[in-house]
Design an enzyme around this catalytic site. Structure first.
Site, PDB file in Angstrom:
ATOM      1  N   ASN A 115     -51.095 -29.593 -42.667  1.00 56.37           N
ATOM      2  CA  ASN A 115     -50.477 -31.086 -42.581  1.00 56.37           C
ATOM      3  C   ASN A 115     -49.834 -31.396 -44.041  1.00 56.37           C
ATOM      4  OD1 ASN A 115     -50.008 -33.873 -41.155  1.00 56.37           O
ATOM      5  ND2 ASN A 115     -51.457 -34.170 -42.973  1.00 56.37           N
ATOM      6  N   GLN A 181     -51.782 -35.434 -51.682  1.00 57.92           N
ATOM      7  CA  GLN A 181     -51.818 -34.643 -50.773  1.00 57.92           C
ATOM      8  C   GLN A 181     -50.610 -34.927 -49.859  1.00 57.92           C
ATOM      9  OE1 GLN A 181     -55.780 -35.352 -49.330  1.00 57.92           O
ATOM     10  NE2 GLN A 181     -56.137 -33.164 -49.639  1.00 57.92           N
ATOM     11  N   ARG A 211     -59.103 -22.287 -38.360  1.00 56.32           N
ATOM     12  CA  ARG A 211     -59.236 -23.448 -38.222  1.00 56.32           C
ATOM     13  C   ARG A 211     -57.991 -24.421 -38.663  1.00 56.32           C
ATOM     14  NH1 ARG A 211     -60.674 -28.061 -41.417  1.00 56.32           N
ATOM     15  NH2 ARG A 211     -62.257 -29.566 -40.619  1.00 56.32           N
ATOM     16  N   ASP A 213     -56.737 -27.342 -39.824  1.00 59.18           N
ATOM     17  CA  ASP A 213     -56.990 -28.687 -40.489  1.00 59.18           C
ATOM     18  C   ASP A 213     -56.397 -29.664 -40.049  1.00 59.18           C
ATOM     19  OD1 ASP A 213     -58.986 -30.030 -42.440  1.00 59.18           O
ATOM     20  OD2 ASP A 213     -56.835 -30.151 -43.425  1.00 59.18           O
ATOM     21  N   GLU A 255     -58.949 -28.940 -35.473  1.00 53.98           N
ATOM     22  CA  GLU A 255     -59.711 -29.750 -36.145  1.00 53.98           C
ATOM     23  C   GLU A 255     -59.199 -31.357 -35.674  1.00 53.98           C
ATOM     24  OE1 GLU A 255     -61.449 -32.253 -39.747  1.00 53.98           O
ATOM     25  OE2 GLU A 255     -59.340 -31.551 -39.541  1.00 53.98           O
TER      26      GLU A 255
HETATM   27  O1  LIG Z   1     -57.048 -32.240 -45.933  1.00 59.99           O
HETATM   28  C1  LIG Z   1     -57.720 -33.591 -45.894  1.00 59.99           C
HETATM   29  C2  LIG Z   1     -59.005 -33.609 -45.002  1.00 59.99           C
HETATM   30  O2  LIG Z   1     -58.845 -32.810 -43.727  1.00 59.99           O
HETATM   31  C3  LIG Z   1     -59.896 -32.400 -43.221  1.00 59.99           C
HETATM   32  O3  LIG Z   1     -60.273 -33.902 -42.451  1.00 59.99           O
HETATM   33  C4  LIG Z   1     -60.837 -34.183 -41.665  1.00 59.99           C
HETATM   34  O4  LIG Z   1     -62.076 -34.898 -42.447  1.00 59.99           O
HETATM   35  C5  LIG Z   1     -61.738 -36.309 -42.647  1.00 59.99           C
HETATM   36  C6  LIG Z   1     -63.059 -36.806 -43.183  1.00 59.99           C
HETATM   37  O5  LIG Z   1     -63.640 -36.337 -44.352  1.00 59.99           O
HETATM   38  C7  LIG Z   1     -61.566 -36.859 -41.334  1.00 59.99           C
HETATM   39  O6  LIG Z   1     -61.562 -38.437 -41.500  1.00 59.99           O
HETATM   40  C8  LIG Z   1     -60.352 -36.365 -40.774  1.00 59.99           C
HETATM   41  O7  LIG Z   1     -60.071 -37.044 -39.473  1.00 59.99           O
HETATM   42  C9  LIG Z   1     -60.184 -35.030 -40.702  1.00 59.99           C
HETATM   43  O8  LIG Z   1     -58.796 -34.353 -40.147  1.00 59.99           O
HETATM   44  C10 LIG Z   1     -60.864 -31.732 -44.013  1.00 59.99           C
HETATM   45  O9  LIG Z   1     -62.009 -31.356 -43.122  1.00 59.99           O
HETATM   46  C11 LIG Z   1     -61.358 -32.622 -45.130  1.00 59.99           C
HETATM   47  O10 LIG Z   1     -62.315 -31.977 -46.074  1.00 59.99           O
HETATM   48  C12 LIG Z   1     -59.979 -32.840 -46.056  1.00 59.99           C
HETATM   49  O11 LIG Z   1     -60.365 -34.024 -47.023  1.00 59.99           O
END
Ligand SMILES: OC[C@H]1O[C@H](O[C@H]2O[C@H](CO)[C@@H](O)[C@H](O)[C@H]2O)[C@H](O)[C@@H](O)[C@@H]1O
Ligand SMILES: [Ca+2]
Length: 577
Positions: A115, A181, A211, A213, A255
């Site tokens: 993303n 980011q 996975r 993300d 995810e």
């Molecule tokens: O890369 C940014 C974040 O992406 C993931 O995020 C997910 O975790 C978030 C909470 O920490 C959640 O609110 C969000 O909906 C998810 O997509 C990743 O697991 C994070 O570690 C990362 O910061």
């Protein structure tokens, strides 16, 4: 749809359903084992612990981002998708990890963070510098920060807007997460090609799955809210088609922290599949709710409502991971109740969630930890464990953000918990030294030496689960109980279903799974009309339990927070088949 017969990576057993049967273990390279004494975990350290993970009963290791990164978001801020963070080792070390995991019939799942990138990524630096150059449209730029005004902010504790002004390009860039980011612009075909090639790069190296993300946030539109836009699904479909064609047998895991009716779309259809797996976000907070409220209702409702998914797909279920225990999938009243129970100190909260580990969340109550894990391992979905939870590791809420539960693995009572030989001050995060969770007594070595430890219990239940394919492949049917604290469901699989899923021997099986959330002993009547007259055998000790009456009811007594796995069989002839 079928996988065909994919070429098998050396060491792995052929199994087209491997991702459904597997137990997953999330391991942060940085925090697991330091092989060279620099205070930072590395690939060689992780490789040295593969025997431990195999002994424990792990089938897949999920390794979160280990790419070159400024590490302002635990590596989810990628600076170069094709290189490994030097302190973790080299690409060859990673290749060795994959090979050695495969030799043990274990698979490796990695994170693909598409993303966004880090603002240190060369693409972003070039995009800022030269709007008309080859990277000019790689990110989402705007002259105003008023576009997509209704889009929610995810990191509410840190960010006030999804736009940040860049002083070099003199435009705003869009970011769904931290302001360092920037979101990639998926409208750009060049970006799409880059992403495909990044996925190919890691699949060529032998990883078994990715996975994806933060997958809902790829595309933005004026009409939508930037979450699961139709174009995002189209992109995922194309990615899946590429994986099926070029890397059959490898899997994609979504995810998507969204409501189930939105998440199921990430499975796609039999004709146009998207991901093989998706995390189940709503079930997790309801498990924690049931444990404190002593009420099964909310959890039972969510299990009854589980939506149909393609037969080739599977949910991923979890209790904890490297992020906060997210409360996005509950309403405000429920959320406040959970904060009251589980995050009574403001330092325990972050964004919309709780930054604590499993054992401290459950007050280190062994019965409750076992109940929660047994429930996780019984659900319809592949279970994901978080490193250290098998020994009941504690957390450190005085650390920043989600680092609270990313501290070094506790291997022994020795210096730095056996994680590293470095000077303690050099560790990237300190080991846990709190009164209750001090590494002096909470560690692998100590628990190995005690047959009644949580570690040995976890190993036993993982190996027991593996003996019953019904947990990975079967259906789940909630059944009635007359007690508000007692949840019951039957996991079942017919021989035919097993054969259709590639099974050779007879594995027709029905297991009654019953859980009491009550904090004191209770008695409950379970209604099993379909199974009237059948006998029940405890999966753990093999003891026979009362036969289900001809009226389809059976009475069970539970100690506080107790559970049973009871194999249903015909009284005389079906035993041990
Ligand atoms: O890369 C940014 C974040 O992406 C993931 O995020 C997910 O975790 C978030 C909470 O920490 C959640 O609110 C969000 O909906 C998810 O997509 C990743 O697991 C994070 O570690 C990362 O910061
Ligand atoms: Ca190291």
């Amino acid at each position: 749809m079928s996988f065909g017969t994919p070429p098998l990576l050396p060491g792995l057993q052929r199994d087209e359903n491997w991702f459904k049967r597997a137990v997953y273990y999330e391991v942060l390279v940085r925090a697991f084992a330091d092989s060279n004494g620099d205070g930072i975990g590395d690939f060689q350290g992780l490789i040295s612990k593969l025997d431990y993970l195999q002994w424990l009963g792990i089938d897949v290791i999920w390794v979160p981002p280990f790419f070159k990164s400024p590490l302002r978001d635990g590596g989810y801020d990628v600076e170069d998708y094709r290189s490994v963070l030097p302190e973790y080792g080299t690409i060859d070390d990673f290749r060795e990890l994959v090979t050695k995991a495969h030799e043990r019939n274990m698979r490796v799942l990695i994170d693909i963070v598409i993303n966004h990138t880090s603002d240190q990524h060369e693409w972003f630096q070039e995009s800022r510098r030269d709007p008309d150059g080859p990277y000019g449209d790689y990110y989402v730029w705007s002259d105003t920060d008023e576009k997509y005004e209704d889009y929610r902010i995810i990191f509410v504790d840190t960010e006030e807007s999804n736009w940040t002004f860049d002083t070099e390009r003199r435009q705003y860039f869009f970011h769904r997460f931290f302001s360092h980011q920037p979101d990639l612009n998926f409208e750009s075909e060049a970006v799409q090609r880059e992403v495909f090639d990044v996925v190919r790069f890691w699949l060529d190296l032998g990883v078994d799955g990715c996975r994806l993300d933060a997958i809902p946030y790829l595309y933005e539109t004026e009409d939508g809210n930037g979450e699961s836009e139709p174009a995002t699904h189209e992109f995922v479909k194309r990615l899946r088609a590429m994986v099926d064609e070029e890397y059959p047998g490898r899997v994609l895991l979504a995810e998507a922290n969204q409501w189930p009716h939105e998440v199921v779309d990430y499975f796609g259809t039999e004709e146009e599949p998207e991901c093989h797996m998706a995390f189940d976000f709503p079930t997790m907070p309801r498990i924690f709710y049931a444990l404190r409220s002593q009420q099964k209702q909310e959890l039972e409702d969510v299990l009854r409502e589980q939506l149909e998914i393609p037969s080739t797909a599977a949910w991923g279920v979890f209790l904890r991971n490297h992020d906060e225990l997210t409360l996005e999938m509950v309403d405000e009243e429920y959320r406040q109740t959970m904060y009251g129970w589980y995050a009574y100190d403001p330092r325990m909260r972050v964004n919309v969630g709780i930054r604590r580990r499993l054992a401290p969340l459950l007050e280190n109550n062994l019965d409750e930890i076992k109940l929660a894990n047994a429930l996780l391992l019984s659900l319809k979905g592949s279970p994901f464990l978080y490193y250290g939870d098998e020994i009941g590791m504690g957390d450190n809420i005085w650390l920043n953000d989600r680092d609270a539960s990313r501290t070094p693995m506790q291997w022994s009572p020795d210096r730095n918990a056996g994680f590293s030989s470095a000077d303690a001050g050099k560790l990237s995060l300190p080991v846990v030294q709190s009164l209750v969770y001090n590494y002096g007594h909470v560690n692998v070595e100590t628990q190995m030496a005690q047959s009644a430890s949580l570690l040995h219990w976890t190993r036993r239940i993982l190996h027991l689960r593996r003996e019953h394919p019904v947990f990975g492949l079967g259906n789940l049917q909630v059944v009635e109980t007359d007690h508000e604290s007692v949840l019951a469901f039957v996991r079942s699989m017919s021989d035919e279903a097993h054969a259709n899923r590639g099974g050779m021997h007879s594995h027709a099986e029905r297991i009654l799974c019953v859980f009491s959330f009550a904090h004191s002993p209770v008695h409950a009547r379970i209604q099993l009309p379909e199974f009237a007259g059948m006998a029940m055998e405890d999966c753990f000790g093999g003891q026979e339990f009362p036969t289900i009456g001809e009226d389809g009811a059976v009475d069970l007594t539970f100690g506080a927070q107790q559970f049973y796995w009871l194999r249903l069989h015909q009284p005389q002839f079906e035993r041990n088949t």
